[in-house]
Motif scaffolding. Structure first.
Motif, short mmCIF file in Angstrom:
data_model
loop_
_atom_site.label_atom_id
_atom_site.label_comp_id
_atom_site.label_asym_id
_atom_site.label_seq_id
_atom_site.Cartn_x
_atom_site.Cartn_y
_atom_site.Cartn_z
N ALA A 204 0.82 -1.23 0.00
CA ALA A 204 0.00 0.00 0.00
C ALA A 204 0.84 1.27 0.00
O ALA A 204 0.40 2.32 -0.47
N GLY A 205 2.06 1.18 0.54
CA GLY A 205 2.89 2.39 0.63
C GLY A 205 2.25 3.43 1.53
O GLY A 205 1.85 3.12 2.66
N ASP A 206 2.11 4.64 1.01
CA ASP A 206 1.53 5.73 1.81
C ASP A 206 0.01 5.81 1.68
O ASP A 206 -0.61 6.69 2.29
N ILE A 207 -0.57 4.94 0.88
CA ILE A 207 -2.03 4.99 0.69
C ILE A 207 -2.71 4.46 1.96
O ILE A 207 -2.33 3.40 2.47
N PRO A 208 -3.71 5.17 2.50
CA PRO A 208 -4.44 4.65 3.67
C PRO A 208 -4.99 3.25 3.40
O PRO A 208 -5.39 2.94 2.26
N LEU A 209 -4.99 2.41 4.43
CA LEU A 209 -5.33 0.99 4.29
C LEU A 209 -6.65 0.76 3.54
O LEU A 209 -6.70 0.00 2.56
N ALA A 210 -7.72 1.40 4.01
CA ALA A 210 -9.04 1.18 3.41
C ALA A 210 -9.06 1.62 1.94
O ALA A 210 -9.64 0.95 1.09
N VAL A 276 -18.41 -6.88 -4.17
CA VAL A 276 -17.09 -6.26 -4.07
C VAL A 276 -17.05 -5.39 -2.81
O VAL A 276 -17.97 -4.58 -2.57
N LEU A 277 -16.00 -5.54 -2.02
CA LEU A 277 -15.86 -4.72 -0.81
C LEU A 277 -15.62 -3.27 -1.23
O LEU A 277 -14.66 -2.99 -1.96
N ASP A 278 -16.49 -2.35 -0.77
CA ASP A 278 -16.36 -0.96 -1.19
C ASP A 278 -16.78 0.00 -0.08
O ASP A 278 -15.95 0.48 0.69
N ALA A 279 -18.10 0.25 0.01
CA ALA A 279 -18.60 1.20 1.01
C ALA A 279 -18.24 0.75 2.43
O ALA A 279 -17.98 1.58 3.31
N GLU A 280 -18.21 -0.58 2.64
CA GLU A 280 -17.88 -1.09 3.99
C GLU A 280 -16.48 -0.63 4.41
O GLU A 280 -16.21 -0.40 5.58
N LEU A 281 -15.59 -0.50 3.43
CA LEU A 281 -14.22 -0.08 3.74
C LEU A 281 -14.19 1.39 4.18
O LEU A 281 -13.39 1.77 5.05
N ASP A 282 -15.05 2.19 3.59
CA ASP A 282 -15.17 3.60 4.03
C ASP A 282 -15.65 3.65 5.47
O ASP A 282 -15.14 4.44 6.29
N ASP A 283 -16.64 2.82 5.81
CA ASP A 283 -17.17 2.78 7.18
C ASP A 283 -16.09 2.38 8.17
O ASP A 283 -15.98 2.94 9.26
N ASN A 287 -14.56 4.61 11.29
CA ASN A 287 -14.77 4.18 12.69
C ASN A 287 -13.49 3.95 13.47
O ASN A 287 -13.52 3.90 14.70
N SER A 288 -12.38 3.78 12.78
CA SER A 288 -11.13 3.53 13.50
C SER A 288 -9.93 3.88 12.64
O SER A 288 -9.91 3.61 11.43
N GLU A 289 -8.92 4.49 13.28
CA GLU A 289 -7.67 4.77 12.57
C GLU A 289 -6.63 3.70 12.88
O GLU A 289 -5.56 3.69 12.26
N ALA A 297 -11.68 -5.79 11.20
CA ALA A 297 -13.03 -5.51 10.67
C ALA A 297 -13.17 -5.99 9.23
O ALA A 297 -14.22 -6.52 8.84
N ILE A 298 -12.12 -5.84 8.43
CA ILE A 298 -12.16 -6.31 7.03
C ILE A 298 -12.27 -7.83 7.00
O ILE A 298 -13.04 -8.40 6.23
N ALA A 299 -11.48 -8.49 7.86
CA ALA A 299 -11.55 -9.96 7.96
C ALA A 299 -12.96 -10.40 8.31
O ALA A 299 -13.48 -11.39 7.75
N GLN A 300 -13.62 -9.66 9.20
CA GLN A 300 -14.97 -10.02 9.63
C GLN A 300 -15.98 -9.88 8.49
O GLN A 300 -16.87 -10.73 8.32
N ILE A 301 -15.80 -8.85 7.68
CA ILE A 301 -16.70 -8.65 6.52
C ILE A 301 -16.54 -9.80 5.53
O ILE A 301 -17.53 -10.34 5.01
#
Length: 380
Positions: A204-210, A276-283, A287-289, A297-301
């Motif tokens: 990911a480098g400097d890109i935020p995880l989500a 496709v995982l999308d809006a859930e990643l924004d949520d 909700n957490s940094e 949370a991604i694993a749970q989805i």
């Protein structure tokens, strides 16, 4: 030389020579004899000379192999969800993992027959120790997951694989398949290991995880076999865990399991492609940094999608009722289906071995148990 040379599949310009190198191997003769039983060996040897890409090999040979496997060892393959995917978009398919060879092979057959982009697929290097299997894997666009490395090298290997997956998806325009966990699920409990997601995030480098995970276009895939042809082969490892003993694989155990999975009876099979995982990643990002909490949370989805969309065949309900000595789900199967399953159990497990019997039944019942638990957690 590329930094990915140690793990990558063949480039198209390497395919013809690589195939020629294994064309007369006895294992290739057996594979093609199974695939084209009424065709003279000289015919497919001649046809190999016209194979100049992985696509050629998969379309003209391996797709026929998988169709033969389905014809001889199953009662058919059904699918759902794939019609919602864009045919020109590469996706990262993350699935539960039951069978060494078939999980990814069946997915690729579905993608081929529905006109979607096929996958490059992760495979443990422990499964391709034989030279023939190593070449065959690379001819099928498999890339190697390096196993058993020292800790420092594990980290380097994970970073390399993460970068290679990013390269395939974003630069080579191929989809990717990877299992939700290292190794096959033996007990029927499908859970995404955070380590797999951590590996994916390394590029990911400097890109935020989500945000980075959104670029991967993750599609959870649920793979369900009515019968697991390797069910009894999974018992020794489960029993070793039960006794808190270290499990050491036999010399040819992986190869034997591969053959059993391919040739053994599976009855019906179903593959479901989730959303496709999308809006859930924004949520999750909102909700957490905390990176670990985001990964959790991604694993749970992914888990929820795989479990909720898992096709529950009659065997799952039968196993649950037998395990709990109840008829709670008797309306989900016929008496004949139950008798066939009981017969399978009796043939594969020593009747005097109560622990193995419970593990065998739990392996089949757990997808049902997990689906019930998952539905209980869902909001009204």
């Amino acid at each position: 030389m590329s930094k990915f040379d140690e793990i990558r599949s063949f480039h198209d310009h390497e395919v013809n020579e690589a195939l020629a190198g294994i064309a007369r191997d006895p294992m290739m003769k057996a594979l093609m004899g199974f695939t084209f039983p009424d065709t003279d060996e000289q015919v497919w040897l001649e046809q190999f000379k016209n194979v100049h890409s992985i696509k050629d090999f998969q379309h003209n040979f391996i797709a026929f192999t998988i169709r033969q496997i389905l014809a001889k060892s199953s009662e058919g393959l059904t699918t759902s969800g794939f019609d919602l995917l864009d045919k020109n978009t590469p996706y990262l398919f993350i699935s539960n993992h039951r069978d060494i060879v078939l999980d990814t092979s069946l997915l690729n057959l579905v993608l081929l027959e529905t006109g979607h982009i096929m996958t490059a697929s992760a495979i443990g290097d422990n499964l391709v120790q034989k030279s023939f299997l190593h070449v065959l894997a690379k001819l099928n666009r498999n890339f190697l997951v390096q196993r058993g490395l020292p800790l420092r090298e594990q980290l380097q290997s994970s970073r390399l694989m993460s970068e290679y997956i990013e390269q395939i998806l974003h630069h080579e325009n191929h989809s990717v398949w990877i299992a939700q966990r290292e190794g096959r699920t033996k007990d029927g409990n499908d859970a995404t290991q955070q380590g797999v997601l951590k590996m994916l995030a390394m590029a990911a480098g400097d890109i935020p995880l989500a945000d980075y995970f959104k670029t991967l276009k993750i599609v959870p895939v649920s793979i369900s076999y009515e019968y697991d042809p390797t069910d009894s082969l999974k018992m020794p490892q489960l029993l070793a865990q039960h006794r808190e003993e270290e499990y050491i694989k036999g010399k040819n155990e992986d190869f034997t399991t591969m053959l059993s999975g391919v040739l053994g009876q599976k009855k019906r099979i179903h593959l479901h492609a989730g959303n496709v995982l999308d809006a859930e990643l924004d949520d999750i990002a909102a909700n957490s940094e905390n990176k670990n909490k985001q990964l959790q949370a991604i694993a749970q989805i992914i888990d929820d999608s795989i479990i909720q969309n898992y096709k529950l065949w009659p065997t799952k309900f039968i196993a649950y009722d037998l395990l709990h000595n109840t008829d709670t789900y008797a309306d989900q199967y016929t008496e004949q289906e139950k008798q066939l399953f009981v017969r399978r159990l009796e043939m594969r497990i020593d009747p005097s071995d109560a622990i193995s019997k419970d593990y065998f039944l739990a392996m089949y019942a757990n997808p049902l148990v997990n689906k019930i638990k998952s539905e209980q957690k869902l909001p009204d």
